[in-house]
Design an enzyme around this catalytic site. Sequence first.
Site, PDB file in Angstrom:
ATOM      1  N   ASP A 123      11.600 -39.660  65.022  1.00 35.13           N
ATOM      2  CA  ASP A 123      12.472 -39.350  63.895  1.00 35.13           C
ATOM      3  C   ASP A 123      12.162 -37.934  63.424  1.00 35.13           C
ATOM      4  O   ASP A 123      11.019 -37.476  63.508  1.00 35.13           O
ATOM      5  CB  ASP A 123      12.251 -40.343  62.749  1.00 35.13           C
ATOM      6  CG  ASP A 123      12.835 -41.713  63.049  1.00 35.13           C
ATOM      7  OD1 ASP A 123      13.853 -41.783  63.764  1.00 35.13           O
ATOM      8  OD2 ASP A 123      12.270 -42.708  62.561  1.00 35.13           O
ATOM      9  N   ASP A 141      20.247 -42.513  65.419  1.00 38.81           N
ATOM     10  CA  ASP A 141      20.506 -43.359  64.259  1.00 38.81           C
ATOM     11  C   ASP A 141      21.845 -43.012  63.617  1.00 38.81           C
ATOM     12  O   ASP A 141      22.580 -43.905  63.174  1.00 38.81           O
ATOM     13  CB  ASP A 141      19.384 -43.212  63.230  1.00 38.81           C
ATOM     14  CG  ASP A 141      18.034 -43.634  63.764  1.00 38.81           C
ATOM     15  OD1 ASP A 141      17.981 -44.497  64.665  1.00 38.81           O
ATOM     16  OD2 ASP A 141      17.017 -43.089  63.281  1.00 38.81           O
TER      17      ASP A 141
END
Length: 168
Positions: A123, A141
Amino acid sequence: MKLQIWLGTLKAVFVAVSVFLADIVTKAAVLQSFELNQSVAVAPFLNLGFWLNPGAAFSFLSDAGGWQRYFFTAVAVVAIAWLSYSIFFSSTISALTRVAFALIAGGAAGNLYDRLVHGAVVDWIDLHAGEWHWPAFNLADCGIVIGAALVVLASLRPESPTRECSRL
């Protein structure tokens, strides 16, 4: 009509591959530019950095001891297979749903790649308001969330699948 569905399918494949490649390229840049848990403020509400998430959305099951990697890998494989089957072989879904499924599949493939290569999802986007931080996320995402929103939108539209396919 079959040509329109085939073209819609081809465009959906392009969307899925684009999301996957954009995700992989941005994560490679992050891995080269940041140390683990390092971040840089780029706006009053946005940090870019490098974090590993062994869990799922919102770090769900991130501290489960390792089995979750295999569980989420299996979930991703099944989801990608079902979405791909739907994209390629369903003539009853709308063009919007086809694109939505492609966004979700491309995002799932990006995060699956991370689990297989890095053991966790990379991330790198951190949105925040003051001290409150949204859980870090990545382009994969974004594809999944936008795709899910489009699935909901498509389910609310009264148009027929054949008419939708001609607009893709």
